[in-house]
Design an enzyme around this catalytic site. Structure first.
Site, PDB file in Angstrom:
ATOM      1  N   ASP A   1      38.737  38.644  41.325  1.00  0.00           N
ATOM      2  CA  ASP A   1      37.414  38.590  41.951  1.00  0.00           C
ATOM      3  C   ASP A   1      37.312  37.338  42.808  1.00  0.00           C
ATOM      4  O   ASP A   1      38.207  36.488  42.829  1.00  0.00           O
ATOM      5  CB  ASP A   1      36.293  38.674  40.909  1.00  0.00           C
ATOM      6  CG  ASP A   1      36.216  37.449  40.006  1.00  0.00           C
ATOM      7  OD1 ASP A   1      36.963  36.481  40.257  1.00  0.00           O
ATOM      8  OD2 ASP A   1      35.422  37.459  39.057  1.00  0.00           O
TER       9      ASP A   1
ATOM     10  N   ASP B   1      32.135  41.957  43.108  1.00  0.00           N
ATOM     11  CA  ASP B   1      33.236  41.316  43.835  1.00  0.00           C
ATOM     12  C   ASP B   1      34.550  41.430  43.071  1.00  0.00           C
ATOM     13  O   ASP B   1      35.496  40.697  43.362  1.00  0.00           O
ATOM     14  CB  ASP B   1      32.896  39.845  44.077  1.00  0.00           C
ATOM     15  CG  ASP B   1      32.767  39.055  42.776  1.00  0.00           C
ATOM     16  OD1 ASP B   1      32.205  39.612  41.799  1.00  0.00           O
ATOM     17  OD2 ASP B   1      33.225  37.901  42.716  1.00  0.00           O
TER      18      ASP B   1
END
Length: 471
Positions: A349, A392
């Site tokens: 991420d 994300d």
């Protein structure tokens, strides 16, 4: 509100075009007051569909003028008063019934998506059949001697089929024309009259020529041998028309159908094939209906592709969605077990992504997501599976890749992502990675849990690094 100069000009064009089409239908008559088709009806319905009541006056004037023009051609001896009454009745009938049909279609088309395109086609065909039948019945009774007319049946059928043929054949072309004039109406936007299927087999002109040659040969043979059986071969010309429909744009299909109708009507009038005219009329209607349903197929294929994209790929990053990723990963895991191959899973991420969103806004955050996803895809092989878990967080499944090689891939991606910062002023973009082997017996979800724990360790250790289990 008054008409603008451009609006007035369009109404003048509508009036002139309607009268020219009416005159053309007279030229193409195979018998007095009987033509293969009546193209003005398609223009009437389309104008009423796009303009509503604003088209009524123009169309009414066109109907009255055509009545006077008809008198100059057939010289029936009617007075001016009789012509005015007859033209007014014709206008009320023509504009009123097709105005009602256009209102029904407007409701159907207002909510059109290509998912219900077949439903819209069915409604259009029903409106065509019902409107033309109603006009022909009322018109025959009011304008042609009523029930006492000795040619009641012949007049009614000729009127009905002629109007319906003109409506079915020419409507798509006029819809395309009015769509350019009035783009805000946005009717039939899902097929949009742009190419859906791109074929490079033969040029469009060659397909048109072959279709027209087939029609010329069939009509001549029917005339020469005076044979209804030979005339029935015109139905086989639906095949080249379907060839055009499936390999060209909807606009090209509409143009070919219109040209086919004009050519057929002209040839029937030229050869004087009055005894077989109904065969050609029905063939024209069948071909038009087939074209409509066939035009819906490419749109349906396009929709299926869009739905597949929406279901399987994230719209922002073009990565596989979570569900699509895990479904595909299960298949790849079974394949790896069959061939005794290694699999590795990378989970990563973006560091401090919430801070980017909170300070610079979600638009910048989305740009960062897209840039990172693009870097990740560029580092992946064609056989690798790239997905977005959510927010994300991303996943990459590496087939035929042991853990050590998976760690090297993650490290390459980490270094590549660092270059993303140059695209954004004042933003330091980095990613943390967790890598885990996919143990065939335990499956992808177990590997994801292990890789996700490694990702958490990378973040706790200071971010912008790669972690993996030390066995």
């Amino acid at each position: 509100m008054g008409l603008t100069s451009s609006g007035a000009m369009r109404h003048c064009v509508l009036l002139v075009l309607w009268l020219l089409l009416w005159r053309l239908s007279v030229v193409m008559e195979y018998a007095p007051h009987a033509s293969i088709w009546f193209p003005p009806v398609a223009l009437t319905l389309t104008a009423l569909l796009f303009l509503g009541w604003r088209a009524c006056i123009t169309l009414t004037v066109a109907c009255v003028l055509s009545t006077f023009w008809e008198e100059s051609i057939y010289l029936t001896g009617r007075s001016i008063q009789e012509l005015l009454v007859s033209g007014s009745l014709f206008a009320m009938l023509h504009v009123g019934v097709y105005g009602a049909g256009a209102a029904v279609l407007r409701k159907s088309l207002a909510h059109i998506t290509s998912y219900n395109l077949y439903s819209v086609v069915m409604r259009f065909l029903l409106v065509c059949a019902a409107s033309t039948l109603l006009v022909s019945v009322i018109g025959t009774l009011v304008l042609y001697g009523g029930l006492a007319s000795p040619t009641l049946k012949e007049t009614l059928i000729a009127w009905w089929i002629g109007d319906m043929s003109g409506l079915l054949v020419m409507a798509p072309l006029f819809v395309a024309l009015f769509q350019r004039w009035y783009p805000s109406q946005n009717f039939l936007s899902d097929i949009a009259f742009v190419p859906i299927v791109h074929a490079k087999d033969f040029p469009y002109s060659v397909k048109l020529v072959l279709t027209m040659l087939g029609l010329l040969f069939t009509s001549f043979a029917a005339y020469y041998f005076d044979s209804p059986e030979i005339a029935c071969f015109v139905f086989f010309l639906a095949m080249p028309q379907m060839w055009i429909v499936y390999t060209e744009s909807p606009f090209h299909a509409a143009v070919s159908l219109a040209l086919f109708g004009f050519t057929m009507a002209g040839l029937v009038a030229f050869w004087g094939i009055d005894t077989q005219a109904y065969i050609f009329q029905f063939a024209l209607c069948v071909m038009a209906c087939s074209t409509y349903f066939s035009m819906a197929v490419p749109a349906l294929i396009s929709d299926n592709h869009k739905l597949h994209q929406q279901a399987h790929y994230d719209g922002l990053t073009q990565a596989h969605t979570r569900q699509s990723f895990f479904n595909t990963a299960e298949q790849l895991t079974k394949q790896a077990a069959r061939y005794h191959e290694s699999l590795s899973l990378i989970v990563f991420d973006i560091d401090k992504f919430k801070h980017i969103n909170d300070t610079l806004g979600h638009i910048v955050g989305d740009d960062v997501l897209k840039a990172v996803a693009q870097i990740a895809r560029s580092e992946c092989r064609e056989s690798d599976l790239f997905g977005r878990f959510g927010g994300d967080e991303f996943l990459i499944l590496l087939p035929n890749t042991p853990l050590e090689s998976g760690v090297k891939v993650a490290e390459q991606m980490r270094l590549a992502v660092s270059h993303v910062s140059a695209q954004f002023d004042g933003i330091e973009v980095s990613c943390s990675f967790g890598v885990a082997p996919v143990l065939i017996a335990e499956g992808v979800e177990s590997a994801f849990e292990l890789a996700d724990r490694q990702l958490l360790m990378a973040k706790r250790a200071g971010r912008n690094q790669v972690k993996w289990p030390q066995f």
